[in-house]
Structure formats: C-alpha cells, structure tokens
Design an enzyme around this catalytic site. Sequence first.
Site, PDB file in Angstrom:
ATOM      1  N   SER A   1       4.889  -5.171  -2.463  1.00  0.00           N
ATOM      2  CA  SER A   1       5.780  -4.835  -2.353  1.00  0.00           C
ATOM      3  C   SER A   1       6.214  -6.353  -1.117  1.00  0.00           C
ATOM      4  O   SER A   1       5.341  -6.076  -0.755  1.00  0.00           O
ATOM      5  CB  SER A   1       5.966  -3.203  -1.918  1.00  0.00           C
ATOM      6  OG  SER A   1       6.990  -3.623  -1.196  1.00  0.00           O
TER       7      SER A   1
ATOM      8  N   TYR B   1       2.742   3.240   3.984  1.00  0.00           N
ATOM      9  CA  TYR B   1       2.979   2.642   3.042  1.00  0.00           C
ATOM     10  C   TYR B   1       2.842   1.884   2.497  1.00  0.00           C
ATOM     11  O   TYR B   1       1.893   0.706   2.024  1.00  0.00           O
ATOM     12  CB  TYR B   1       3.994   3.746   2.418  1.00  0.00           C
ATOM     13  CG  TYR B   1       4.553   3.277   1.162  1.00  0.00           C
ATOM     14  CD1 TYR B   1       3.562   2.567   0.108  1.00  0.00           C
ATOM     15  CD2 TYR B   1       5.506   1.600   1.033  1.00  0.00           C
ATOM     16  CE1 TYR B   1       4.147   2.370  -1.277  1.00  0.00           C
ATOM     17  CE2 TYR B   1       5.924   1.040   0.082  1.00  0.00           C
ATOM     18  CZ  TYR B   1       5.075   1.517  -1.287  1.00  0.00           C
ATOM     19  OH  TYR B   1       5.692   0.498  -2.814  1.00  0.00           O
TER      20      TYR B   1
ATOM     21  N   LYS C   1      -0.106  -0.690   0.916  1.00  0.00           N
ATOM     22  CA  LYS C   1      -0.357  -2.327  -0.126  1.00  0.00           C
ATOM     23  C   LYS C   1      -0.947  -3.657   0.171  1.00  0.00           C
ATOM     24  O   LYS C   1      -1.703  -4.096  -1.059  1.00  0.00           O
ATOM     25  CB  LYS C   1       1.062  -2.196   0.448  1.00  0.00           C
ATOM     26  CG  LYS C   1       2.078  -1.283  -1.328  1.00  0.00           C
ATOM     27  CD  LYS C   1       1.871  -1.579  -2.307  1.00  0.00           C
ATOM     28  CE  LYS C   1       2.292   0.259  -2.795  1.00  0.00           C
ATOM     29  NZ  LYS C   1       1.690   0.126  -4.259  1.00  0.00           N
TER      30      LYS C   1
END
Length: 337
Positions: free
Chosen positions: A124, A148, A152
Amino acid sequence: MAVLVTGGAGYIGSHTSIELLEEGYDVVIVDNLCNSDKIVLERIKELSGKTPKFYEIDITDKEKMEVVFKENEIDSIIHFAALKAVGESVSMPMEYYSNNIGSTLVLFELMKKYNVKNFVFSSSATVYGDPETLPIVEDSSLSVTNPYGRTKLIVEDMLRDICFADKSLNVAILRYFNPIGAHKSGRIGEDPNGIPNNIMPYITKVAVGQLPYLNVFGDDYDTADGTGIRDYIHVVDLANGHVKALEKLSENPGLVTYNLGTGKGYSVLQLVNAFSKASGKEIQYKITERRPGDIAACYADPTKAEKELGWKAKYGIDEMCEDSWRWQSQNPNGYKK
Ligand code: NAD
Ligand code: UFG
C-alpha cells in the site's frame, strides 16, 4: 498450473480473479469470508463463465492450507488476504499482526515445501508515510504510522530478506494507491461492513440515502482547495496490474516493487464533484476536523510500472465514479439481500 488467490472473495481479489480467468489462468481462491460474502463466488462465475476452485479457510491455519497445496499444482500466489481498517488496527493491533503477518508466514512455509517460486504481495502507499516529495517514486523513504501500515512494511521487509537469501524466488510488491470503482457490469464492487472508513463507499452511501452527508476531513491542508489529495485508481486497472505482474515474474526478475496509481491527484471536493456529475446526485457534505493520521497529499509516479510491466491505468476519475455508482445503485445493500 494454478494461481492461488488469497482473499479472492474481497474487493480487489474478486476483480483480479475475473481478469485472471479471462486471461486463461486457473484460479484457486482461498478466503475465510471475514470481510466478504460467498455470493461473490457466484458473481465471478457469472461474469467470467468459469468456476474457480474455492476453499473457505483461514490462511493462518497451516494444516488446512496444506491441503490446498496438496490438491492443486500451484505455480504462483497473489496474496490479497488481510485485515485493512486503519482505525481498527490501532485498537486491535494484535489481531492485525497475527492475521496479516501470521497468514503470510504460513504461505512462505508452504511455498518452500511445495516449491512455489512466484509471489505477488498487496502492499500500500501507506508505507510511504507522509511523503517528502511528490509524485512518489518506489525508492522513496518508507515509514508508517499505524499497526495496519506496519504489517505491510513488515511483510515487505520479510520479502526483501527472503529474496536476498533465496535467489530462485520471484516476488512483486505492488503498492496500491486509492482503489475505487467497480466492474462495469455492476455485479461486483466494494461492500464494506458498517459505516465506511474510505471515502468512495461513504459517498455512494450518501448518494443512495443511507447516510445523510459526507464529513470532509479538513479544508485547511496545503492543497489548492484545502482538502486532502489522493491518487484514485480504478479497481479494474489495479486488477490488470496483477496480471502484468505475474507475466513479469515469469521472466525470473527476483524481487520487484511497483507503484500502482494513475499519477494524478484529486482533492476530496474534486472527487465529490466528479461523483455528482457521474451520478446526477447532489452529495451533501460538511467540513469537519482533520482525521488524525491523514496526510495532505499522496500520488504516485507510476512510470516504473509502465516501463517494466507495460501497465498503465486506463480509466479516469469520471469512469471510476460512474462505475462506483452503478455498483451501489444496483446493489444498495451490497451483497446482502
Ligand atoms: P477486502 O477486505 O475486500 O479483501 C480481503 C479479503 O481477505 C476478504 O475477502 C477477507 O475475507 C479475506 N481475509 C482476510 N483475512 C483472511 C485470512 N486470515 N484467511 C483467509 N481470508 C482472509 O480488502 P481489499 O480492499 O480487497 O484489499 C485487498 C488487499 O489490498 C489487502 O491486503 C489490503 O490491505 C490491500 N490494500 C487495499 C487498499 C484499499 O484501499 N482497498 C489499499 C492498499 C492496499
Ligand atoms: N475522507 C473524507 N471523509 C471521509 C473519508 C475520507 O474527507 O469520510 C478524505 C480523507 O481525509 C482523505 C481522502 O478522503 O483525504 C481519502 O481517504 P480514504 O480513507 O478513502 O483513503 P486513505 O488515503 O486515507 O487510505 C486508503 C486506505 C489505506 C491505504 C491508502 C493508500 O484506507 O489503507 O489508501 O493506499 F493505505
């Protein structure tokens, strides 16, 4: 030989599965349906004319996942499955670490055991943190501000280490910017649970009358109209980027990293206007406080993907809005009856 698509019942995974099936790939989907609905599988079949194999399994369950590797000749993996709500990750970090990192570890172990060499990872633009320069190129500095995003970045770091140690692996890290839009048919699209966190599903719910107005998070950013700027990308363009990434991996490139964005930034108010034009619906909004953790502007330099993958986003903001609206207006309750 089959492509294992984890999270294939989800928003981006379902669109990608259709593109893969249309390109002639055998697709095996694994999804525990924690953020999706089984009906998506029927829609994939309806749209592609093909039936992908489906396993309702939690990827963190290694024993069950091993059955998938035993029963199918898996050549490549596209790993979409993850929890993805930024706010929730702040209040439930453990769930995010165990799901997003735990599932990836299981896949790495099984890849090794079953000699699978090709892996595409859903990363992302969040790994760029608050970018120092715009547009963002792939070798910009990386930093994250929430659990979050950290999952990643941790998985990206794991992939870099693993590929350094094993030169026979081929890995594509794809950093998505802001996916919106839906399949042209209006049969599949984004269906978040509860009140949406992301802007497009929020706007479409205002348009169908399920929410009264959009909260615009801040109009005092250092941008032309003061609202936040993002690089919105049509989910079908994003899906095609995965097909191109698989083609690239067949050339044995080792580890490669690409931004998947359009290169164009739109402000919140520009997006609202584009949506109103596409849908014929006036979107009521109120300017509210900035949302904690948001940045002013984020958009990609996508030239590396264009040069090396032969991939470029085809759809503009108007089509993104038209397709989001078609999906929402034809399915006001998403996949729920
Ligand atoms: P989504 O929630 O629609 O899809 C994810 C799917 O994975 C869901 O169907 C869910 O049920 C499944 N899943 C989650 N954990 C699982 C597990 N342990 N076992 C089996 N299945 C599991 O999300 P999406 O928008 O399609 O995102 C796909 C990927 O792209 C995610 O990794 C996400 O972090 C990443 N990403 C998304 C965005 C975005 O804005 N949508 C932006 C950047 C990156
Ligand atoms: N926004 C509003 N009102 C809303 C929702 C969003 O004004 O109700 C604004 C935000 O402030 C931001 C823009 O709309 O300026 C986009 O916000 P989103 O929540 O749709 O998307 P983000 O850019 O914050 O983040 C998304 C995903 C992240 C991912 C990132 C980059 O949620 O997980 O894109 O891919 F990392």
